[in-house]
Design an enzyme around this catalytic site. Structure first.
Site, short mmCIF file in Angstrom:
data_model
loop_
_atom_site.label_atom_id
_atom_site.label_comp_id
_atom_site.label_asym_id
_atom_site.label_seq_id
_atom_site.Cartn_x
_atom_site.Cartn_y
_atom_site.Cartn_z
CD GLU A 267 -4.51 3.97 -1.12
OE1 GLU A 267 -4.69 4.22 0.08
OE2 GLU A 267 -5.40 4.15 -2.00
CG ASN B 75 -4.99 11.02 -5.29
OD1 ASN B 75 -4.28 11.03 -6.30
ND2 ASN B 75 -5.62 9.92 -4.88
CG ASP C 130 -1.89 1.16 1.21
OD1 ASP C 130 -2.99 0.98 0.65
OD2 ASP C 130 -1.55 2.23 1.75
CB ILE C 131 1.13 4.13 -2.32
CG1 ILE C 131 1.52 3.24 -3.52
CG2 ILE C 131 1.88 5.46 -2.40
CD1 ILE C 131 1.16 3.84 -4.86
CG ASP D 37 -4.83 8.41 -12.15
OD1 ASP D 37 -5.16 7.87 -11.09
OD2 ASP D 37 -5.65 8.95 -12.95
#
Length: 518
Positions: free
Chosen positions: A427, A392, A384-385, A401
């Site tokens: 993500e 965002n 997971d980022i 993106d």
């Protein structure tokens, strides 16, 4: 018919040899000369013996006259026998034959001529053609021809078409006239009339039959040309390539689509060949009665374009009666490409190109079943980022993106072909590692984490440094995909709670074991 031996056996006194007949005419002057000398001798003897002249002349002339009388009788007898022999000979001939003297009068005429003229034979003797002919104009013309033949200026050999003067029927004759001399040297006309009406009629029937056959052939040729033109127009309407070819691969007809696809000239396509052993074998099978339908996938060497076709081949009979192969190449490239694209869209994540959640779940379940069946090692990573919402919010979803795509690209670089990476949602990313222990899976994830944290992501908004956290779990007995995912997800949340940018393993024992080895 010229052999006289049989006749001479019946008439031994008649000699028709050339020397005997010529004697009757050549030796008469000699007999007369001898008689004159005899008379003179008797006359001189009369003067010596004083016998009267008339008595001496009588003594000399009477024997001579008697000899001449006997010779003339023999001449008449042989002449009559000769005439009878000639008559009998020409009567045997079934076509009209005649012989005329120098005055153009019939000397001999056979029975066939009398029957043709419907005049008794005896009435023809010593009469000219003009006298006996029913058609006077024709008789005069024939007589003029006779005179020219006798003069030696004409030999008649012609075919004449006229109407019989008595029956009124059409007739075709070959008329022949020639010059000759009899045994006495008299000029003669020998003629023959061959009635060829039957043969001429047969020839005309054959000619008419030939013309009818020629007309039928021309009609058949025209019909064939119209049929071929119709078939050509018919197949030209079909948008897919259509061909008709004979044994040996010789094309006899192609449509516009085939010529365009194969890049050949429709006017010179008969020289076109496809040197393919497989194609020739298929043609032989089709000509033997087999129907062939197959899907063909090729790549054009010149352009690299993929071609998908459904090729159908059937046996038929061409307009010339020979068996042919009728083939249709139904191009389905756009449908196959569309199917592949739909399949890709159904399996891949549209943004990152990794396996989407549905495809990942299906493939992961298959690999987990295999690992359970063969007792293989298998591990799963959930990544997971970190702080992705802030990216965002700060840079916009387009930049977000970009970060997701970069994460997917680095995953694909680090993974083996047998590994299954996928985007789980938002993500979050998952990676299934077949034949991989937990230790190896942790090392792979840690190496990726370090690489990702050490290199900034280049975006249109500038370079952005990001990191990710991960959870690692190994397959245990009785695990399903969702139990495996639950343990990996718990490890991921533990990594988040411990400060992010780290990899945690599911289970305290596994974590302690890996930490000691590290």
């Amino acid at each position: 018919m010229g052999d006289t031996s049989a006749y001479q056996e019946k008439h031994p006194s008649c000699d028709f040899s050339p020397g005997s007949v010529r004697f009757l005419y050549r030796d008469i002057p000699l007999v007369l000369g001898v008689s004159f000398l005899l008379c003179m001798a008797v006359y001189l003897a009369c003067h010596v013996e004083e016998i009267s002249f008339f008595a001496g002349f009588a003594v000399g002339i009477i024997p001579t006259a008697f000899v001449l009388f006997l010779m003339c009788g023999r001449l008449r007898h042989q002449s009559a026998a000769y005439d009878k022999f000639v008559q009998e000979v020409i009567d045997i001939i079934p076509v009209p034959i005649y012989i005329k003297d120098s005055a153009c009068r019939y000397r001999w005429a056979n029975r066939a001529l009398a029957e043709d003229l419907q005049i008794p034979q005896e009435m023809l003797a010593q009469r000219t053609t003009a006298e006996v002919a029913r058609d006077k104009e024709d008789g005069v013309r024939s007589e003029n021809e006779d005179r020219r033949v006798l003069a030696g200026s004409l030999t008649v050999h012609l075919e004449r078409h006229d109407v019989h003067p008595l029956s009124g029927q059409e007739r075709h004759r070959v008329i022949m006239k020639g010059f000759c001399r009899d045994v006495a040297g008299e000029a003669m006309v020998v003629g023959a009339n061959f009635d060829i009406t039957r043969w001429w009629t047969g020839e005309q029937d054959l000619l008419r039959a030939k013309l009818r056959l020629q007309a039928l052939l021309e009609a058949e040729t025209a019909q064939r040309q119209r049929t071929e033109a119709f078939i050509q127009r018919l197949i030209d309407v079909i948008p897919d390539p259509v061909f008709i070819k004979k044994a040996g691969g010789q094309y006899v007809m192609i449509n516009d689509a085939f010529a365009q696809y194969r890049k050949v000239d429709k006017l010179d396509f008969r020289q076109f060949r496809i040197p393919s052993r497989l194609s020739c074998e298929e043609d032989q099978r089709v000509l033997g009665g087999e129907d062939i339908t197959k899907e063909d996938h090729t790549v054009r060497q010149a352009t690299g374009e993929e071609i998908f076709r459904i090729v159908s081949k059937r046996r038929s009979i061409f307009v010339d009666g020979e068996p042919v192969v009728v083939g249709v190449e139904h191009h389905i490239t756009q449908w196959r490409v569309a199917e592949r694209e739909l399949r890709r869209l159904a399996q891949e994540d549209e943004l990152t190109g990794l396996a989407n959640r549905r495809h990942f779940s299906r493939e992961a379940e298959r690999l987990i079943d295999r690992a359970h069946r063969y007792d293989e090692k298998l591990s799963l990573l959930m990544l997971d980022i970190d702080l992705f919402k802030q990216i965002n919010d700060s840079y916009g979803h387009n930049i977000g993106d970009e970060v997701l795509c970069e994460m997917a690209r680095r995953l694909q670089i680090c993974m083996r072909k047998s590994d299954l990476p996928g985007r789980w949602g938002g993500e979050e990313f998952v990676v299934l590692l077949p034949n991989t222990t937990l230790e190896v899976a942790w090392n792979v994830a840690e190496r990726m984490r370090q690489d990702f944290a050490g290199q900034a992501v280049t975006t249109p908004a500038g370079s952005i440094r990001i990191s990710f956290s991960g959870g690692c779990a190994r397959l245990q007995a009785g695990d399903s995909l969702y139990t495996l995912l639950a343990r990996a997800d718990a490890a991921l949340y533990r990594a988040k709670d411990l400060g992010r940018n780290r990899i945690e393993c599911a289970g305290t024992e596994a974590v302690q074991e890996i930490a000691e080895k590290s």
